[in-house]
Design a protein around this motif. Structure first.
Motif, PDB file in Angstrom:
ATOM      1  N   LEU A  57       0.853  -1.198   0.000  1.00 10.55           N
ATOM      2  CA  LEU A  57       0.000   0.000   0.000  1.00 10.55           C
ATOM      3  C   LEU A  57       0.877   1.232   0.000  1.00 10.55           C
ATOM      4  CD1 LEU A  57      -2.732  -0.993   2.615  1.00 10.55           C
ATOM      5  CD2 LEU A  57      -2.952  -0.920   0.129  1.00 10.55           C
ATOM      6  N   ALA A  81      -0.742  -3.637  -8.173  1.00  7.29           N
ATOM      7  CA  ALA A  81      -2.173  -3.926  -8.051  1.00  7.29           C
ATOM      8  C   ALA A  81      -2.413  -5.423  -8.231  1.00  7.29           C
ATOM      9  CB  ALA A  81      -2.969  -3.131  -9.080  1.00  7.29           C
ATOM     10  N   ARG A  84      -1.301  -7.190  -5.033  1.00 12.15           N
ATOM     11  CA  ARG A  84      -2.296  -7.076  -3.953  1.00 12.15           C
ATOM     12  C   ARG A  84      -3.493  -7.967  -4.239  1.00 12.15           C
ATOM     13  NH1 ARG A  84      -0.784  -1.374  -4.126  1.00 12.15           N
ATOM     14  NH2 ARG A  84      -2.424  -0.992  -5.650  1.00 12.15           N
ATOM     15  N   SER A  85      -3.880  -7.989  -5.522  1.00 13.04           N
ATOM     16  CA  SER A  85      -5.043  -8.777  -5.895  1.00 13.04           C
ATOM     17  C   SER A  85      -4.784 -10.269  -5.695  1.00 13.04           C
ATOM     18  CB  SER A  85      -5.389  -8.490  -7.363  1.00 13.04           C
ATOM     19  OG  SER A  85      -6.378  -9.361  -7.813  1.00 13.04           O
ATOM     20  N   TYR A 113     -12.094  -6.912  -9.657  1.00 13.52           N
ATOM     21  CA  TYR A 113     -10.859  -6.376 -10.232  1.00 13.52           C
ATOM     22  C   TYR A 113      -9.930  -7.466 -10.729  1.00 13.52           C
ATOM     23  CZ  TYR A 113     -12.500  -1.959  -8.459  1.00 13.52           C
ATOM     24  OH  TYR A 113     -13.247  -0.840  -8.238  1.00 13.52           O
TER      25      TYR A 113
ATOM     26  N   ARG B 322     -10.580   0.164  -2.772  1.00  9.64           N
ATOM     27  CA  ARG B 322     -10.589  -0.497  -4.078  1.00  9.64           C
ATOM     28  C   ARG B 322      -9.163  -0.764  -4.550  1.00  9.64           C
ATOM     29  NH1 ARG B 322     -15.567  -0.504  -6.787  1.00  9.64           N
ATOM     30  NH2 ARG B 322     -17.199   0.575  -5.651  1.00  9.64           N
ATOM     31  N   LEU B 323      -8.271   0.206  -4.306  1.00  9.91           N
ATOM     32  CA  LEU B 323      -6.867   0.000  -4.688  1.00  9.91           C
ATOM     33  C   LEU B 323      -6.272  -1.149  -3.871  1.00  9.91           C
ATOM     34  CD1 LEU B 323      -5.709   3.722  -4.975  1.00  9.91           C
ATOM     35  CD2 LEU B 323      -5.822   2.080  -6.856  1.00  9.91           C
ATOM     36  N   ALA B 324      -6.639  -1.210  -2.573  1.00  8.01           N
ATOM     37  CA  ALA B 324      -6.082  -2.250  -1.700  1.00  8.01           C
ATOM     38  C   ALA B 324      -6.521  -3.645  -2.134  1.00  8.01           C
ATOM     39  CB  ALA B 324      -6.494  -1.997  -0.255  1.00  8.01           C
ATOM     40  N   GLY B 326      -7.019  -4.609  -5.136  1.00  8.64           N
ATOM     41  CA  GLY B 326      -6.495  -5.011  -6.436  1.00  8.64           C
ATOM     42  C   GLY B 326      -6.923  -4.166  -7.619  1.00  8.64           C
ATOM     43  N   ALA B 327      -7.647  -3.043  -7.377  1.00  7.40           N
ATOM     44  CA  ALA B 327      -8.021  -2.194  -8.505  1.00  7.40           C
ATOM     45  C   ALA B 327      -6.775  -1.521  -9.076  1.00  7.40           C
ATOM     46  CB  ALA B 327      -9.012  -1.125  -8.062  1.00  7.40           C
TER      47      ALA B 327
END
Lengths: 226, 411
Positions: A57, A81, A84-85, A113, B322-324, B326-327
């Motif tokens: 982050l 991203a 994290r995903s 996402y 949303r970024l956290a 995975g966006a």
């Protein structure tokens, strides 16, 4: 056991006007696959900064950080991203659920996402809600759920992508002690199932659930006990 | 994240802040509606003008004597010596590309039939006149060229006279007294209605030019023999109007002995040009209004941008979350861009409905033949889409550039 997280001389400094704050002053530590770690320390000790760096982050000022095979400092924004995903599930103190959105859709958000089709998203989200004991609350909005239930929804969301690591930042900070025990019980079970769990807390009885405790002070790990 | 679910997310976000979304849309609604109404009215007016030109005869040239110049003093329009039957004949014989040429004289008369008096005017014309000016025989017939030359006391009357003097019954073969002279009605012409300046075109009696001149004294002034007040020349379809005008000018300069380099003492005007020029001002006003409507749309777009910036700030933590999970940056950008576009398209759609409604109300009240063309609808939708993208892009970019942890911690 293989090494999941490896960091060496990790530093993070913030510029606040004229003063420079050393949030992390050179942390070197490694965490194995399947560990259950509590990160402790006073406010401002650097424990949250450490967690944010692990979860990509935030980016380190210097040092080496390798998580689940990814050298994070070498990745661009899109690759972070994806990392994290695919590798991380976050649980926050304030739950951070989308308001006016049913529980099942909150849980499915990471899959949106990740490009998972809607029907499959729904199926997997319902399965994770069932895992945290909220199958019958899937269409409730966050407002209609208690604090403990909201945090369980958030845990289901963290699990839905089958992450290697769950990062929980003060997951019981907004809950009473009985509900805290419920939530910690879920983390205990997840760890027994083989998921690596790292949680930030300043409560000793919460930290006691973990098998390893890292204590931060002034941006350094001052205690590492198992 | 696919488009459909993005639109779904956008609609939810807009519904959550319903009042704010509605107010932001209002600018777009008003902008699009006013563009549609103003452009439609302007188009409708233009069509009305063209219809009017058609009713006069589309390629009609009007030739009149101009001002005389005598001893350095310039007289008023029409003070130069009149045109004559011989001029009409010369134009008819010598100018190529004309399908009809007619002289015209006018005089006011009182027409009497069966005890009813009606004040109107007699227009004395040649046989070509009806075709040249676009008059269609409704009943009976027009007079022929030979009947015109021999000065027969015939009349072709407009619908207003049919109604006023004959109560709508057939007047063919009836004898009408025009300023004391008996004339026989041999035909009627179809109604043309009022001109845009309110003159009744159907309140008219046509008679052979020679008859009107010799019996009623129409157009007779000064010593000139066989004068005509106006000459009409109908340019054949496909002919170059400018070339025909030049030819007529050359011919009349010779006939009227105008020295090379001296000014014409007559005018050759195209009626279509005249009407178009008269409406030029109205067109410019319409353009100005359309520009105004465009500015309203622009201001509406700024309102959209403002609302989107507020929305981004308000939902900073949501963006962080949303970024956290995975966006990617483009997912966040697209989410807000789609929200802005959806906002503008809904506004544009409502504006379209309001614009079509407003246009039909105006058409009913003003008795105008106005329709909203598909092109304008396309332009309106396109403009709302453009406003959505243009004014949504900056807030969306701003949202997508947030640092995840800063966004998550935003208070």
């Amino acid at each position: 056991m293989s090494t999941l997280i490896d960091c060496r001389n990790l530093t993070k400094t913030y510029e606040m006007g004229d003063t420079t704050i050393n949030a992390l002053a050179g942390v070197s530590i490694s965490i194995e696959q399947g560990e259950y770690v509590a990160v402790m320390g006073a406010s401002g000790s650097g424990k949250s900064t450490f967690m944010n760096l692990l979860g990509a982050l935030d980016t380190p000022t210097s040092g080496h950080l390798r998580v689940a095979g990814n050298a994070l400092s070498e990745l661009n924004a899109d690759q972070l991203a994806d990392f994290r995903s695919g590798s991380i599930g976050f649980v926050f103190q304030q739950f951070n659920l989308l308001p006016r959105t049913p529980a099942v859709e909150n849980v499915a958000l990471p899959l949106v996402y990740a490009g998972v089709p809607a029907a499959e998203r729904n199926r997997r989200a319902l399965a994770r809600l069932d895992q945290v004991g909220l199958a019958d609350r899937s269409h409730h909005h966050p407002k209609q759920l208690s604090g403990g239930q909201q945090q369980r929804v958030a845990i289901a969301r963290a699990l839905v992508n089958d992450p290697a690591i769950i990062l929980a930042d003060e997951p019981t900070g907004a809950l009473d002690s009985r509900t805290s025990e419920e939530v910690m019980g879920i983390f205990d079970q997840l760890n027994r199932d083989g998921i690596t769990i790292i949680l930030v807390t300043h409560e000793q009885d919460v930290a006691d659930h973990a098998k390893r405790q890292l204590v931060f002070r002034d941006g350094l790990v001052v205690e590492d006990r198992s | 994240m696919n488009l459909l679910s993005s639109i779904g997310v956008a609609l939810i976000a807009l519904r959550v802040n319903f009042l704010r979304s509605a107010l932001a849309m209002l600018g777009i609604i008003i902008g699009v509606a006013s563009v549609i109404v103003l452009v439609s009215i302007s188009e409708g007016t233009k069509r009305a003008v063209e219809a009017q030109i058609d009713s006069f005869g589309a390629n009609l040239l009007i030739i009149r004597p101009g001002s005389s110049i005598f001893g350095g003093r310039r007289g008023g329009a029409g003070s130069a010596s009149p045109l004559t039957d011989l001029d009409v004949q010369a134009v008819r014989d010598e100018i190529a590309g004309l399908s009809g040429v007619s002289g015209e004289v006018r005089t006011s008369v009182t027409a009497v039939f069966g005890g009813v008096n009606w004040t109107t005017s007699v227009t004395g014309v040649n046989a070509d006149y009806f075709d040249a000016r676009g008059w269609v025989i409704d009943e009976g017939r027009a007079f022929s060229a030979s009947e015109d030359e021999s000065g027969r006391r015939y009349a072709v009357i407009g619908q207003t006279l049919v109604n006023e003097l004959f109560d709508g019954a057939s007047p063919i073969g009836q004898s009408l007294r025009v300023s004391g002279q008996p004339v026989e009605v041999i035909g009627t012409v179809e109604a043309k209605g009022e001109t845009s300046w309110g003159q009744d075109q159907d309140d008219v009696i046509f008679m052979p030019l020679e008859t009107a001149r010799s019996r009623l004294g129409a157009g007779v002034r000064g010593p000139t023999r066989d004068p005509v007040q106006t000459m009409y020349a109908d340019v054949s379809a496909g002919e170059d109007t400018d070339r025909v005008i030049a030819d007529i000018q050359d011919l009349l300069r010779i006939r009227r002995d105008i020295a090379p380099g001296a000014a014409d003492d007559f005018t050759v005007a195209s009626l279509a040009e005249f009407i178009r020029a008269r409406n030029e001002t109205e067109n410019q006003l319409g353009l100005l209004l359309a520009v105004g409507a465009g500015i309203v749309l622009l201001v509406g777009g700024i309102g959209i941008m403002n609302i989107m910036l507020v929305s981004v700030t308000e939902r900073t933590r949501e963006i962080g979350l949303r970024l956290a999970v995975g966006a990617k940056r483009r997912d966040i950008r697209n989410q807000f861009l789609i929200e802005s576009i959806v906002l503008c398209l809904i506004g544009g759609g409502l504006g379209l409905v309001a614009g079509i409604g407003g246009t039909s109300v105006y058409a009913n009240v003003g008795q105008l033949d106005i329709a909203v063309s598909p092109l304008i609808v396309g332009v309106a939708v396109g403009a709302s889409l453009f406003v959505g993208v243009f004014f949504g892009l900056y807030p969306a970019q701003r949202a997508s550039r947030l640092n995840p942890i800063d966004a998550l911690r935003f208070e």
